[in-house]
Motif scaffolding. Structure first.
Motif, PDB file in Angstrom:
ATOM      1  N   ARG A  92      -2.579  12.923  -7.586  1.00 23.43           N
ATOM      2  CA  ARG A  92      -3.411  13.863  -7.002  1.00 23.43           C
ATOM      3  C   ARG A  92      -2.782  15.482  -6.939  1.00 23.43           C
ATOM      4  NH1 ARG A  92      -4.989  10.268  -3.318  1.00 23.43           N
ATOM      5  NH2 ARG A  92      -3.670  10.952  -1.845  1.00 23.43           N
ATOM      6  N   PRO A 146       0.813  -1.140  -0.021  1.00 25.35           N
ATOM      7  CA  PRO A 146      -0.011   0.084  -0.050  1.00 25.35           C
ATOM      8  C   PRO A 146       0.736   1.237  -0.057  1.00 25.35           C
ATOM      9  CG  PRO A 146      -1.009  -1.618   1.582  1.00 25.35           C
ATOM     10  CD  PRO A 146       0.324  -2.024   1.015  1.00 25.35           C
ATOM     11  N   LEU A 147       1.929   1.349   0.580  1.00 25.76           N
ATOM     12  CA  LEU A 147       2.938   2.542   0.569  1.00 25.76           C
ATOM     13  C   LEU A 147       3.298   2.938  -0.752  1.00 25.76           C
ATOM     14  CD1 LEU A 147       3.918   4.592   2.510  1.00 25.76           C
ATOM     15  CD2 LEU A 147       5.864   3.143   2.958  1.00 25.76           C
ATOM     16  N   ARG A 184      -0.413   7.443  -6.030  1.00 23.18           N
ATOM     17  CA  ARG A 184      -2.017   8.304  -6.003  1.00 23.18           C
ATOM     18  C   ARG A 184      -1.635   9.645  -5.325  1.00 23.18           C
ATOM     19  NH1 ARG A 184      -5.216   3.319  -3.287  1.00 23.18           N
ATOM     20  NH2 ARG A 184      -5.601   2.279  -5.190  1.00 23.18           N
ATOM     21  N   ARG A 185      -0.735  10.061  -4.264  1.00 25.56           N
ATOM     22  CA  ARG A 185      -0.414  11.280  -3.835  1.00 25.56           C
ATOM     23  C   ARG A 185       0.113  12.022  -5.196  1.00 25.56           C
ATOM     24  NH1 ARG A 185       3.275  13.026   1.222  1.00 25.56           N
ATOM     25  NH2 ARG A 185       3.324  15.255   0.901  1.00 25.56           N
ATOM     26  N   ASN A 225       0.256   4.377  -2.762  1.00 23.65           N
ATOM     27  CA  ASN A 225      -0.215   5.671  -2.040  1.00 23.65           C
ATOM     28  C   ASN A 225       0.505   6.801  -2.476  1.00 23.65           C
ATOM     29  OD1 ASN A 225      -2.690   4.374  -0.828  1.00 23.65           O
ATOM     30  ND2 ASN A 225      -1.605   4.074   1.014  1.00 23.65           N
TER      31      ASN A 225
END
Length: 65
Positions: free
Chosen positions: A20, A9-10, A16-17, A13
């Protein structure tokens, strides 16, 4: 690099960050000035992509080996 399921997940994420922060705000809004080249005239890169990659590299220091 192989990550255990618990460690996956790290980096997901982080991507994804970066998306965004740098990709989505510029999506479908690029001007000619926002596009450059890497190794040649057909090897295009955007400032958004470069910024996202830099954020991922910067933040990847938090991923345990």
């Amino acid at each position: 690099m192989h990550l255990s399921p618990a460690g996956q997940p790290l980096p997901i994420n982080l991507v994804r960050r970066a998306a965004r922060a740098d990709i989505l705000p510029r999506f479908l809004r690029l001007s000619e000035a926002d596009i450059g080249t890497k190794s040649g005239p057909q090897d295009l890169v955007t400032h958004a992509g470069t910024a996202a990659a830099a954020l991922i590299v910067e933040m990847s220091g938090v991923i345990p080996p």
